[in-house]
Scaffold this motif. Structure first.
Motif, PDB file in Angstrom:
ATOM      1  N   ALA A   1       0.834  -1.204   0.000  1.00  0.00           N
ATOM      2  CA  ALA A   1       0.000   0.000   0.000  1.00  0.00           C
ATOM      3  C   ALA A   1       0.868   1.252   0.000  1.00  0.00           C
ATOM      4  N   CYS A   2       1.973   1.234   0.746  1.00  0.00           N
ATOM      5  CA  CYS A   2       2.875   2.392   0.790  1.00  0.00           C
ATOM      6  C   CYS A   2       3.547   2.620  -0.563  1.00  0.00           C
ATOM      7  N   ILE A   3       3.903   1.519  -1.244  1.00  0.00           N
ATOM      8  CA  ILE A   3       4.517   1.644  -2.569  1.00  0.00           C
ATOM      9  C   ILE A   3       3.532   2.264  -3.554  1.00  0.00           C
ATOM     10  N   VAL A   4       2.283   1.781  -3.538  1.00  0.00           N
ATOM     11  CA  VAL A   4       1.259   2.351  -4.419  1.00  0.00           C
ATOM     12  C   VAL A   4       1.042   3.818  -4.088  1.00  0.00           C
ATOM     13  N   PHE A   5       0.962   4.140  -2.803  1.00  0.00           N
ATOM     14  CA  PHE A   5       0.780   5.521  -2.359  1.00  0.00           C
ATOM     15  C   PHE A   5       1.917   6.418  -2.857  1.00  0.00           C
ATOM     16  N   SER A   6       3.150   5.934  -2.737  1.00  0.00           N
ATOM     17  CA  SER A   6       4.312   6.730  -3.134  1.00  0.00           C
ATOM     18  C   SER A   6       4.383   6.905  -4.649  1.00  0.00           C
ATOM     19  N   LEU A   7       4.181   5.828  -5.397  1.00  0.00           N
ATOM     20  CA  LEU A   7       4.299   5.905  -6.850  1.00  0.00           C
ATOM     21  C   LEU A   7       3.189   6.745  -7.469  1.00  0.00           C
ATOM     22  N   THR A   8       1.960   6.569  -6.980  1.00  0.00           N
ATOM     23  CA  THR A   8       0.870   7.399  -7.514  1.00  0.00           C
ATOM     24  C   THR A   8       1.079   8.861  -7.132  1.00  0.00           C
ATOM     25  N   GLY A   9       1.613   9.091  -5.939  1.00  0.00           N
ATOM     26  CA  GLY A   9       1.926  10.463  -5.545  1.00  0.00           C
ATOM     27  C   GLY A   9       2.993  11.073  -6.435  1.00  0.00           C
ATOM     28  N   LEU A  10       3.990  10.259  -6.802  1.00  0.00           N
ATOM     29  CA  LEU A  10       5.058  10.754  -7.677  1.00  0.00           C
ATOM     30  C   LEU A  10       4.515  11.128  -9.059  1.00  0.00           C
ATOM     31  N   VAL A  11       3.648  10.280  -9.601  1.00  0.00           N
ATOM     32  CA  VAL A  11       3.072  10.572 -10.918  1.00  0.00           C
ATOM     33  C   VAL A  11       2.164  11.802 -10.848  1.00  0.00           C
ATOM     34  N   LEU A  12       1.411  11.934  -9.762  1.00  0.00           N
ATOM     35  CA  LEU A  12       0.570  13.119  -9.598  1.00  0.00           C
ATOM     36  C   LEU A  12       1.417  14.388  -9.490  1.00  0.00           C
ATOM     37  N   LEU A  13       2.558  14.282  -8.816  1.00  0.00           N
ATOM     38  CA  LEU A  13       3.475  15.418  -8.761  1.00  0.00           C
ATOM     39  C   LEU A  13       3.933  15.811 -10.163  1.00  0.00           C
ATOM     40  N   GLN A  14       4.253  14.786 -10.965  1.00  0.00           N
ATOM     41  CA  GLN A  14       4.709  15.056 -12.327  1.00  0.00           C
ATOM     42  C   GLN A  14       3.615  15.736 -13.148  1.00  0.00           C
ATOM     43  N   MET A  15       2.380  15.291 -12.978  1.00  0.00           N
ATOM     44  CA  MET A  15       1.273  15.831 -13.770  1.00  0.00           C
ATOM     45  C   MET A  15       0.941  17.274 -13.372  1.00  0.00           C
ATOM     46  N   HIS A  16       1.229  17.622 -12.116  1.00  0.00           N
ATOM     47  CA  HIS A  16       0.912  18.978 -11.654  1.00  0.00           C
ATOM     48  C   HIS A  16       2.152  19.868 -11.580  1.00  0.00           C
ATOM     49  N   SER A  17       3.313  19.330 -11.941  1.00  0.00           N
ATOM     50  CA  SER A  17       4.565  20.066 -11.726  1.00  0.00           C
ATOM     51  C   SER A  17       4.666  21.350 -12.560  1.00  0.00           C
ATOM     52  N   LYS A  18       3.990  21.414 -13.706  1.00  0.00           N
ATOM     53  CA  LYS A  18       4.075  22.617 -14.544  1.00  0.00           C
ATOM     54  C   LYS A  18       3.572  23.849 -13.805  1.00  0.00           C
ATOM     55  N   ASN A  19       2.583  23.652 -12.967  1.00  0.00           N
ATOM     56  CA  ASN A  19       2.019  24.782 -12.227  1.00  0.00           C
ATOM     57  C   ASN A  19       2.632  24.931 -10.835  1.00  0.00           C
ATOM     58  N   ARG A  20       3.576  24.045 -10.504  1.00  0.00           N
ATOM     59  CA  ARG A  20       4.212  24.084  -9.182  1.00  0.00           C
ATOM     60  C   ARG A  20       5.721  23.951  -9.370  1.00  0.00           C
ATOM     61  N   PRO A  21       6.412  25.036  -9.654  1.00  0.00           N
ATOM     62  CA  PRO A  21       7.834  24.977 -10.003  1.00  0.00           C
ATOM     63  C   PRO A  21       8.729  24.447  -8.890  1.00  0.00           C
ATOM     64  N   SER A  22       8.274  24.460  -7.655  1.00  0.00           N
ATOM     65  CA  SER A  22       9.114  23.954  -6.550  1.00  0.00           C
ATOM     66  C   SER A  22       9.036  22.445  -6.394  1.00  0.00           C
ATOM     67  N   THR A  23       8.211  21.774  -7.221  1.00  0.00           N
ATOM     68  CA  THR A  23       7.998  20.334  -7.057  1.00  0.00           C
ATOM     69  C   THR A  23       9.298  19.542  -7.102  1.00  0.00           C
ATOM     70  N   TRP A  24      10.019  19.643  -8.219  1.00  0.00           N
ATOM     71  CA  TRP A  24      11.201  18.784  -8.382  1.00  0.00           C
ATOM     72  C   TRP A  24      12.367  19.191  -7.506  1.00  0.00           C
ATOM     73  N   PRO A  25      12.586  20.487  -7.216  1.00  0.00           N
ATOM     74  CA  PRO A  25      13.619  20.808  -6.220  1.00  0.00           C
ATOM     75  C   PRO A  25      13.339  20.178  -4.850  1.00  0.00           C
ATOM     76  N   LEU A  26      12.067  20.157  -4.454  1.00  0.00           N
ATOM     77  CA  LEU A  26      11.728  19.539  -3.170  1.00  0.00           C
ATOM     78  C   LEU A  26      11.912  18.026  -3.214  1.00  0.00           C
ATOM     79  N   VAL A  27      11.484  17.400  -4.330  1.00  0.00           N
ATOM     80  CA  VAL A  27      11.687  15.956  -4.476  1.00  0.00           C
ATOM     81  C   VAL A  27      13.178  15.635  -4.474  1.00  0.00           C
ATOM     82  N   GLY A  28      13.961  16.456  -5.201  1.00  0.00           N
ATOM     83  CA  GLY A  28      15.410  16.247  -5.229  1.00  0.00           C
ATOM     84  C   GLY A  28      16.032  16.407  -3.857  1.00  0.00           C
ATOM     85  N   ALA A  29      15.545  17.383  -3.075  1.00  0.00           N
ATOM     86  CA  ALA A  29      16.065  17.579  -1.721  1.00  0.00           C
ATOM     87  C   ALA A  29      15.779  16.367  -0.848  1.00  0.00           C
TER      88      ALA A  29
END
Length: 215
Positions: free
Chosen positions: A172-200
Protein backbone atom coordinates in the motif's frame (compact mmCIF):
# COMPACT_ATOMS: atom_id res chain seq x y z
CA UNK A 1 -8.65 22.12 -37.90
CA UNK A 2 -11.42 19.78 -36.86
CA UNK A 3 -8.93 16.88 -36.62
CA UNK A 4 -6.62 18.93 -34.43
CA UNK A 5 -9.47 19.83 -32.11
CA UNK A 6 -10.55 16.19 -31.88
CA UNK A 7 -7.00 15.06 -31.09
CA UNK A 8 -6.62 17.70 -28.38
CA UNK A 9 -9.98 16.70 -26.89
CA UNK A 10 -8.97 13.02 -26.88
CA UNK A 11 -5.67 13.88 -25.21
CA UNK A 12 -7.45 15.87 -22.49
CA UNK A 13 -9.91 13.04 -22.04
CA UNK A 14 -7.09 10.48 -21.57
CA UNK A 15 -5.32 12.77 -19.14
CA UNK A 16 -8.52 13.28 -17.14
CA UNK A 17 -9.09 9.51 -17.07
CA UNK A 18 -5.59 8.73 -15.77
CA UNK A 19 -5.72 11.64 -13.35
CA UNK A 20 -8.94 10.27 -11.91
CA UNK A 21 -7.45 6.75 -11.68
CA UNK A 22 -4.31 8.02 -9.97
CA UNK A 23 -6.30 10.07 -7.47
CA UNK A 24 -8.48 7.03 -6.73
CA UNK A 25 -5.53 4.69 -6.13
CA UNK A 26 -3.69 7.40 -4.21
CA UNK A 27 -6.48 7.99 -1.71
CA UNK A 28 -7.29 4.28 -1.38
CA UNK A 29 -3.65 3.40 -0.65
CA UNK A 30 -3.34 6.34 1.72
CA UNK A 31 -6.46 5.26 3.61
CA UNK A 32 -5.21 1.66 3.87
CA UNK A 33 -1.73 2.69 5.03
CA UNK A 34 -2.66 5.72 7.18
CA UNK A 35 -2.79 4.00 10.59
CA UNK A 36 0.20 1.83 9.74
CA UNK A 37 2.22 4.88 8.68
CA UNK A 38 1.39 6.59 11.96
CA UNK A 39 2.36 3.47 13.94
CA UNK A 40 5.64 2.97 12.09
CA UNK A 41 6.49 6.68 12.29
CA UNK A 42 5.98 6.77 16.07
CA UNK A 43 7.85 3.52 16.66
CA UNK A 44 10.59 4.70 14.32
CA UNK A 45 11.08 7.61 16.73
CA UNK A 46 11.00 5.39 19.83
CA UNK A 47 13.47 2.96 18.25
CA UNK A 48 15.77 5.83 17.30
CA UNK A 49 15.72 6.98 20.95
CA UNK A 50 15.64 3.54 22.56
CA UNK A 51 18.58 4.41 24.84
CA UNK A 52 16.77 7.47 26.21
CA UNK A 53 13.38 5.76 26.53
CA UNK A 54 14.27 3.10 29.04
CA UNK A 55 11.74 0.46 29.92
CA UNK A 56 11.26 -1.23 33.27
CA UNK A 57 11.29 -4.99 32.63
CA UNK A 58 9.08 -7.00 34.93
CA UNK A 59 9.89 -10.66 35.42
CA UNK A 60 7.54 -13.22 36.93
CA UNK A 61 8.78 -16.66 37.93
CA UNK A 62 6.60 -19.64 38.73
CA UNK A 63 7.21 -23.17 39.90
CA UNK A 64 4.80 -26.08 39.61
CA UNK A 65 4.65 -29.85 39.54
CA UNK A 66 3.50 -31.84 36.55
CA UNK A 67 0.77 -34.31 37.63
CA UNK A 68 1.92 -37.92 38.00
CA UNK A 69 -0.31 -39.25 35.16
CA UNK A 70 1.57 -37.01 32.71
CA UNK A 71 5.08 -38.06 33.74
CA UNK A 72 5.25 -41.13 31.43
CA UNK A 73 4.80 -38.82 28.42
CA UNK A 74 8.10 -37.07 29.20
CA UNK A 75 10.08 -39.78 31.01
CA UNK A 76 13.85 -39.80 30.36
CA UNK A 77 15.20 -42.01 27.58
CA UNK A 78 18.40 -42.56 25.62
CA UNK A 79 17.30 -40.63 22.55
CA UNK A 80 19.56 -37.93 21.16
CA UNK A 81 18.80 -34.28 21.84
CA UNK A 82 16.03 -33.08 19.54
CA UNK A 83 13.41 -30.45 18.90
CA UNK A 84 9.75 -31.42 18.98
CA UNK A 85 6.50 -30.18 20.54
CA UNK A 86 5.39 -31.06 24.02
CA UNK A 87 2.94 -33.98 24.15
CA UNK A 88 -0.55 -32.59 23.72
CA UNK A 89 -1.75 -33.37 27.29
CA UNK A 90 1.39 -31.77 28.75
CA UNK A 91 1.04 -28.66 26.57
CA UNK A 92 -2.63 -28.39 27.55
CA UNK A 93 -1.74 -28.64 31.26
CA UNK A 94 1.00 -26.01 30.91
CA UNK A 95 -1.35 -23.57 29.16
CA UNK A 96 -4.15 -24.17 31.65
CA UNK A 97 -2.12 -23.99 34.86
CA UNK A 98 0.76 -21.61 34.21
CA UNK A 99 -0.96 -18.68 32.47
CA UNK A 100 0.79 -19.46 29.18
CA UNK A 101 -1.11 -18.90 25.94
CA UNK A 102 0.94 -20.88 23.46
CA UNK A 103 2.86 -23.98 24.52
CA UNK A 104 2.54 -25.86 21.22
CA UNK A 105 5.80 -24.84 19.55
CA UNK A 106 8.93 -26.94 19.21
CA UNK A 107 10.73 -27.51 22.50
CA UNK A 108 14.33 -28.57 23.07
CA UNK A 109 14.48 -32.11 24.45
CA UNK A 110 17.64 -33.23 26.23
CA UNK A 111 18.30 -36.28 28.40
CA UNK A 112 17.07 -34.68 31.61
CA UNK A 113 15.11 -31.57 30.65
CA UNK A 114 12.61 -30.10 28.22
CA UNK A 115 13.07 -26.41 27.47
CA UNK A 116 10.41 -24.42 25.64
CA UNK A 117 11.27 -20.86 24.59
CA UNK A 118 8.35 -18.42 24.57
CA UNK A 119 9.52 -15.23 22.81
CA UNK A 120 6.90 -12.60 22.04
CA UNK A 121 6.68 -8.92 21.13
CA UNK A 122 7.69 -6.78 24.09
CA UNK A 123 8.89 -9.67 26.20
CA UNK A 124 10.33 -13.14 26.54
CA UNK A 125 9.65 -16.28 28.46
CA UNK A 126 10.44 -19.95 28.83
CA UNK A 127 9.28 -23.16 30.43
CA UNK A 128 11.64 -25.84 31.73
CA UNK A 129 10.41 -29.30 32.73
CA UNK A 130 12.54 -31.83 34.60
CA UNK A 131 11.89 -35.12 32.81
CA UNK A 132 12.54 -37.28 35.86
CA UNK A 133 10.69 -35.40 38.61
CA UNK A 134 8.18 -33.41 36.57
CA UNK A 135 9.22 -30.15 38.27
CA UNK A 136 8.19 -27.21 36.12
CA UNK A 137 9.84 -23.78 36.17
CA UNK A 138 8.65 -20.82 34.14
CA UNK A 139 9.82 -17.28 33.68
CA UNK A 140 8.03 -14.46 31.88
CA UNK A 141 9.53 -11.02 31.23
CA UNK A 142 7.57 -8.00 30.01
CA UNK A 143 9.39 -4.86 28.86
CA UNK A 144 6.29 -2.64 28.55
CA UNK A 145 4.09 -1.15 25.84
CA UNK A 146 6.81 0.81 24.07
CA UNK A 147 8.93 -2.32 23.69
CA UNK A 148 5.84 -4.16 22.44
CA UNK A 149 5.22 -1.52 19.76
CA UNK A 150 8.93 -1.46 18.84
CA UNK A 151 8.90 -5.21 18.31
CA UNK A 152 5.81 -4.90 16.10
CA UNK A 153 7.77 -2.35 14.05
CA UNK A 154 10.58 -4.89 13.61
CA UNK A 155 8.25 -7.87 13.19
CA UNK A 156 10.06 -9.57 16.07
CA UNK A 157 8.32 -12.75 17.20
CA UNK A 158 5.02 -11.39 15.88
CA UNK A 159 3.75 -14.40 13.97
CA UNK A 160 2.56 -15.09 10.45
CA UNK A 161 -0.53 -12.86 10.51
CA UNK A 162 1.50 -9.77 11.43
CA UNK A 163 4.10 -10.69 8.80
CA UNK A 164 1.35 -10.66 6.17
CA UNK A 165 0.06 -7.34 7.50
CA UNK A 166 3.52 -5.78 7.07
CA UNK A 167 3.74 -7.12 3.50
CA UNK A 168 0.32 -5.70 2.60
CA UNK A 169 1.17 -2.42 4.32
CA UNK A 170 4.42 -2.15 2.34
CA UNK A 171 2.50 -2.74 -0.91
CA UNK A 172 0.00 0.00 0.00
CA UNK A 173 2.88 2.39 0.79
CA UNK A 174 4.52 1.64 -2.57
CA UNK A 175 1.26 2.35 -4.42
CA UNK A 176 0.78 5.52 -2.36
CA UNK A 177 4.31 6.73 -3.13
CA UNK A 178 4.30 5.91 -6.85
CA UNK A 179 0.87 7.40 -7.51
CA UNK A 180 1.93 10.46 -5.55
CA UNK A 181 5.06 10.75 -7.68
CA UNK A 182 3.07 10.57 -10.92
CA UNK A 183 0.57 13.12 -9.60
CA UNK A 184 3.48 15.42 -8.76
CA UNK A 185 4.71 15.06 -12.33
CA UNK A 186 1.27 15.83 -13.77
CA UNK A 187 0.91 18.98 -11.65
CA UNK A 188 4.57 20.07 -11.73
CA UNK A 189 4.08 22.62 -14.54
CA UNK A 190 2.02 24.78 -12.23
CA UNK A 191 4.21 24.08 -9.18
CA UNK A 192 7.83 24.98 -10.00
CA UNK A 193 9.11 23.95 -6.55
CA UNK A 194 8.00 20.33 -7.06
CA UNK A 195 11.20 18.78 -8.38
CA UNK A 196 13.62 20.81 -6.22
CA UNK A 197 11.73 19.54 -3.17
CA UNK A 198 11.69 15.96 -4.48
CA UNK A 199 15.41 16.25 -5.23
CA UNK A 200 16.07 17.58 -1.72
CA UNK A 201 14.25 14.56 -0.30
CA UNK A 202 16.75 12.36 -2.13
CA UNK A 203 19.94 14.39 -1.82
CA UNK A 204 19.75 15.30 1.88
CA UNK A 205 19.55 11.70 3.18
CA UNK A 206 22.25 10.67 0.68
CA UNK A 207 24.62 13.40 1.92
CA UNK A 208 23.95 12.55 5.56
CA UNK A 209 24.55 8.83 4.89
CA UNK A 210 27.77 9.41 2.92
CA UNK A 211 29.41 11.98 5.18
CA UNK A 212 28.08 11.29 8.66
CA UNK A 213 27.59 7.51 8.84
CA UNK A 214 30.87 5.64 9.22
CA UNK A 215 31.02 1.99 8.27
Amino acid sequence: MHGTTTTARAKRSRKAFWLKQLHTWHWISSAVSLVGLLLFAITGFTLNHAAEIEGSPQTVERAAQLPAPLLPAIKPDDAADSKKPLPAPVAEWVEGNLDIKHARGDAEWSADEIYLALPRPGGDGWVAIDRASGAVTTESTSRGWIAWLNDLHKGRNSGTVWKWFIDIFVLACIVFSLTGLVLLQMHSKNRPSTWPLVGAGLVIPAILAIFFIHI
